[in-house]
Motif scaffolding. Structure first.
Motif, PDB file in Angstrom:
ATOM      1  N   PHE A 114       0.851  -1.194   0.000  1.00  0.00           N
ATOM      2  CA  PHE A 114       0.000   0.000   0.000  1.00  0.00           C
ATOM      3  C   PHE A 114       0.887   1.244   0.000  1.00  0.00           C
ATOM      4  O   PHE A 114       1.231   1.767   1.062  1.00  0.00           O
ATOM      5  N   LEU A 115       1.274   1.706  -1.171  1.00  0.00           N
ATOM      6  CA  LEU A 115       2.067   2.922  -1.272  1.00  0.00           C
ATOM      7  C   LEU A 115       1.127   4.092  -1.515  1.00  0.00           C
ATOM      8  O   LEU A 115       0.120   3.966  -2.210  1.00  0.00           O
ATOM      9  N   ALA A 116       1.465   5.244  -0.953  1.00  0.00           N
ATOM     10  CA  ALA A 116       0.596   6.420  -1.048  1.00  0.00           C
ATOM     11  C   ALA A 116       1.425   7.650  -1.366  1.00  0.00           C
ATOM     12  O   ALA A 116       2.658   7.603  -1.403  1.00  0.00           O
ATOM     13  N   THR A 117       0.746   8.760  -1.620  1.00  0.00           N
ATOM     14  CA  THR A 117       1.409  10.043  -1.849  1.00  0.00           C
ATOM     15  C   THR A 117       0.844  11.067  -0.872  1.00  0.00           C
ATOM     16  O   THR A 117      -0.201  10.862  -0.261  1.00  0.00           O
ATOM     17  N   GLU A 118       1.575  12.179  -0.727  1.00  0.00           N
ATOM     18  CA  GLU A 118       1.137  13.272   0.150  1.00  0.00           C
ATOM     19  C   GLU A 118       1.341  14.595  -0.558  1.00  0.00           C
ATOM     20  O   GLU A 118       2.368  14.800  -1.209  1.00  0.00           O
ATOM     21  N   SER A 119       0.379  15.485  -0.421  1.00  0.00           N
ATOM     22  CA  SER A 119       0.543  16.855  -0.931  1.00  0.00           C
ATOM     23  C   SER A 119       0.657  17.846   0.208  1.00  0.00           C
ATOM     24  O   SER A 119       1.007  19.005   0.007  1.00  0.00           O
ATOM     25  N   ALA A 120       0.343  17.399   1.421  1.00  0.00           N
ATOM     26  CA  ALA A 120       0.434  18.256   2.615  1.00  0.00           C
ATOM     27  C   ALA A 120       1.053  17.448   3.748  1.00  0.00           C
ATOM     28  O   ALA A 120       1.151  16.219   3.672  1.00  0.00           O
ATOM     29  N   PHE A 121       1.479  18.135   4.796  1.00  0.00           N
ATOM     30  CA  PHE A 121       2.103  17.469   5.933  1.00  0.00           C
ATOM     31  C   PHE A 121       1.113  16.493   6.560  1.00  0.00           C
ATOM     32  O   PHE A 121      -0.061  16.827   6.786  1.00  0.00           O
ATOM     33  N   CYS A 122       1.563  15.280   6.839  1.00  0.00           N
ATOM     34  CA  CYS A 122       0.712  14.233   7.411  1.00  0.00           C
ATOM     35  C   CYS A 122       0.785  14.274   8.933  1.00  0.00           C
ATOM     36  O   CYS A 122       1.849  14.013   9.515  1.00  0.00           O
ATOM     37  N   GLU A 123      -0.312  14.618   9.567  1.00  0.00           N
ATOM     38  CA  GLU A 123      -0.381  14.626  11.028  1.00  0.00           C
ATOM     39  C   GLU A 123      -0.494  13.194  11.549  1.00  0.00           C
ATOM     40  O   GLU A 123      -1.188  12.357  10.976  1.00  0.00           O
TER      41      GLU A 123
END
Length: 407
Positions: A114-123
């Motif tokens: 399960f690979l994912a991406t982020e566009s904002a900081f992950c809390e």
């Protein structure tokens, strides 16, 4: 039910793992951050060097020895770079990467990659306190793309946490020292607020603040004035160098010169005469000549480093430097020996300046640290205690000290 998290690599990984520990406990799990018999294992991996990746892969078998039937979940940089290297291993049920680690605890009963991406900081959940000092994540990702480094490709672009969220976590933290950490905290931005403004916003926190690794460009009069005005920031600058040679710095895509770096050191000493400047130096970069290496040796003394973390260049597939002709292993070994000796001399020279001085030291399991990162040992000091101490006799990696009073 008991869960164990094994963490490899940097303080960002440590902070993320502490958050996962807190999240597991909120779900009713008993937790451990040291290898032990458990019903679930999570490995937070590292890929900064080939050796770090190798240790990350070996960690699966290391943990399975405690309980062969327990599922293993893998996350972090090494699994982001090569998920198949982990998903094929016996007992590994879930593989994720560096991003959206907040989803990991929802995957405990799943199987797959399960690979994912982020566009904002992950809390993430407020971390469980596992050490005397508390790491607080303020930033993730990197936009620098140094030619030797794989991390920007694995962690993604730079993204920062809101100052309000950071302050809330710091205010709720019971630690006497907080370490602000991230992949590139120099790039911290929350709207118009930069790292210096963040330090000012943390001035009311009843703990001393220590900064993670910094880049040369952060060292300006304005930043140092804000740091001094905050009043609770440790006089310790881990100012990343990597090479003392301008030619190698260009080949590394490091965006400063030797002269600019030394000017930054001089400015730090102007504001904080007792400051500890520590650094990283890569030995044996592919383009490094004997003359280039001599420049790295000489800058150690010129900069007045308190400590040098030297390590041999490790080729990272996918980076620009990996395509260059590599230096022989014996050359890197010989240069490492010289650099370590040079670093030891510089550390001794720095420490010698403080005999008889008094400092506030926060003590951990074995010894403590002053604000300027001098390691101290004092009879009668308890773990977690803060004491005013007088430095008496040199110890190999610091000083013996006499307790003046508890703070």
């Amino acid at each position: 039910m008991k869960a164990c998290i094994l963490t490899l690599g940097c303080k960002v990984n440590e902070a993320e793992s502490d958050s996962l520990l807190a999240g597991l406990e909120a779900r009713g799990w008993e937790t451990s951050d040291v290898p032990c018999a458990a019903d679930l294992y999570i490995i937070n991996t590292c890929a900064v060097t080939a050796e770090a990746e190798r240790k990350s892969r070996q960690a699966v078998a290391r943990l399975k020895k405690f309980n062969p039937s327990a599922p293993v979940l893998v996350c972090g940089c090494a699994s982001q770079r090569d998920p198949a290297a982990f998903s094929a291993r016996d007992g590994v049920t879930v593989v994720t990467g560096t991003m959206r680690k907040d989803r990991l605890l929802d995957l405990l009963d799943e199987r797959g990659v399960f690979l994912a991406t982020e566009s904002a900081f992950c809390e993430l959940p407020a971390p469980k306190r596992t050490h005397t000092r508390q790491n607080i994540r303020i930033q993730d990702g990197c936009d620098r793309f140094c030619s030797y480094c794989i991390i920007p490709y694995l962690r993604g672009r730079s993204r920062s946490r809101s100052a309000e969220s950071i302050h809330a976590e710091a205010a709720a933290c019971s630690a006497r020292e907080i370490v602000l950490t991230g992949i590139d905290i120099t790039s911290y931005r929350d709207g118009t607020r930069d790292l210096g403004d963040l330090l000012l916003s943390l001035a009311d926190i009843p703990a001393r603040i220590r900064l993670g690794s910094l880049e040369e460009g952060i060292v300006t009069r304005e930043f140092l004035q804000k740091m001094k005005a905050a009043g609770n920031v440790c006089e310790h600058f881990h100012l990343s160098l990597q090479s003392g040679s301008d030619a190698v710095l260009r080949a590394m895509n490091r965006r400063y010169t030797r002269a600019q770096y030394l000017a930054a050191c001089a400015l730090i000493y102007e504001f904080f005469p007792d400051a500890a400047i520590t650094t990283d130096i890569i030995v044996g970069f592919p383009t490094e000549t004997d003359a280039d290496f001599a420049d790295s040796l000489s800058i150690v003394k010129e900069a007045g480093f308190a400590r040098v973390h030297a390590f041999p260049y490790s080729s990272r597939p996918g980076t620009v430097a990996a395509k260059k002709r590599q230096l022989p292993a014996e050359v890197k070994r010989a240069r490492m020996k010289q650099m370590l000796a040079c670093a030891q001399t510089a550390e001794a020279a720095y420490l010698a300046k403080f005999a008889g001085r008094t400092f506030a030291a926060l003590f951990e399991e074995e010894g403590g640290y002053t604000p300027n990162y001098i390691r101290v040992y004092a009879e009668g000091a308890r773990e977690g205690g803060m004491y005013e101490v007088r430095l008496t006799e040199r110890e190999k990696d610091g000083y013996h000290a006499a307790i003046v009073k508890e703070i």
